[in-house]
Design an enzyme around this catalytic site. Structure first.
Site, PDB file in Angstrom:
ATOM      1  N   LEU A 134      25.015  26.106  -1.287  1.00 56.27           N
ATOM      2  CA  LEU A 134      25.692  27.087  -0.442  1.00 56.27           C
ATOM      3  C   LEU A 134      24.891  27.267   0.834  1.00 56.27           C
ATOM      4  CD1 LEU A 134      27.766  29.400   0.122  1.00 56.27           C
ATOM      5  CD2 LEU A 134      26.151  30.936  -1.012  1.00 56.27           C
TER       6      LEU A 134
ATOM      7  N   TYR B  18      14.676  39.944  17.483  1.00 63.02           N
ATOM      8  CA  TYR B  18      14.824  38.605  16.899  1.00 63.02           C
ATOM      9  C   TYR B  18      13.480  38.089  16.386  1.00 63.02           C
ATOM     10  CZ  TYR B  18      16.204  33.750  16.290  1.00 63.02           C
ATOM     11  OH  TYR B  18      16.456  32.509  15.752  1.00 63.02           O
TER      12      TYR B  18
END
Length: 226
Positions: A5, A151
């Protein structure tokens, strides 16, 4: 058959990771917030699954559709809207952390029951050299000019999460990858690497064997030393 996944797999690094792992023989489930954006992944042969890493119900519903899982690639991430100190706020931090850090936790925790049934469970967390203090503080590095706080802090947290998960799950192979300065929407395609080069580390870590590294941070050249 290896079941994989990948979150955020509808474009850019996630899509290229899907392509390369499909080529390597994996059955890839391409997680994405909006399945309407999944044509490119579908054309590669990926199986689409609706998955918003910021939504616990969406995460749980996605994993309910998976029969098995051997490899999890936590690729989904956002850049955020704060790019310095003057525009920084707690809300800007929270928004980025909700996807980049808490999203990794939501997805990984939901994946654990399936991964524990795998003979060879692997997790790859896509981090960034922007989260590595040595790179941020070294003039001449691509990361040095980056002023964004949310970030950088979020990717530092992803690296720490990786180390701690690896210590807690010694039977797993859990590592973080640094794509490097890759041409993507994040940087308006200004990066000097292709998306193939930018996925080298992620793909290599997704393909590690049972005796492979764990709790490490790698770029396309190998382990990044502390």
């Amino acid at each position: 058959m290896t079941i994989t996944l990948i979150t955020g797999a509808n474009k850019s690094l996630g899509l290229e990771t899907a392509r390369r792992l499909i080529d390597a023989g994996h059955t890839v489930y391409a997680g994405m917030r909006d399945l309407a954006n999944g044509d490119a992944a579908r054309e590669l042969g990926a199986r689409l699954v609706q998955l918003d890493v910021t939504d616990q119900a969406s995460v749980e519903a996605a994993f309910a559709t998976l029969p098995e899982l051997d490899v999890l690639v936590n690729n989904a991430g956002v850049l955020g809207t704060s790019f310095g100190v003057d525009d920084l706020s707690a809300e800007a931090m929270q928004s980025v952390f909700d996807t980049n850090v808490l999203g990794v936790v939501r997805v990984t925790q939901a994946a654990l029951p399936l991964l524990r049934r795998s003979a060879h469970p692997v997790v790859v967390n896509v981090a960034s050299g922007v989260g590595w203090p040595r790179f941020l503080s070294t003039e001449g590095r691509d990361e040095f000019p980056v002023p964004s706080v949310p970030y950088a802090a979020s990717k530092a947290a992803v690296i720490a999460l990786t180390v701690q998960y690896a210590k807690n799950l010694p039977a797993f192979r859990i590592n973080a990858s640094d794509p490097g300065y890759t041409a993507t929407d994040f940087n308006r395609h200004s990066g000097h690497q292709t998306v193939t080069e930018g996925t080298d580390a992620t793909v290599a870590l997704a393909l590690v064997g049972p005796d492979g590294p764990t709790g490490e941070f790698h770029d396309r050249l190998g382990r990044i030393e502390y």
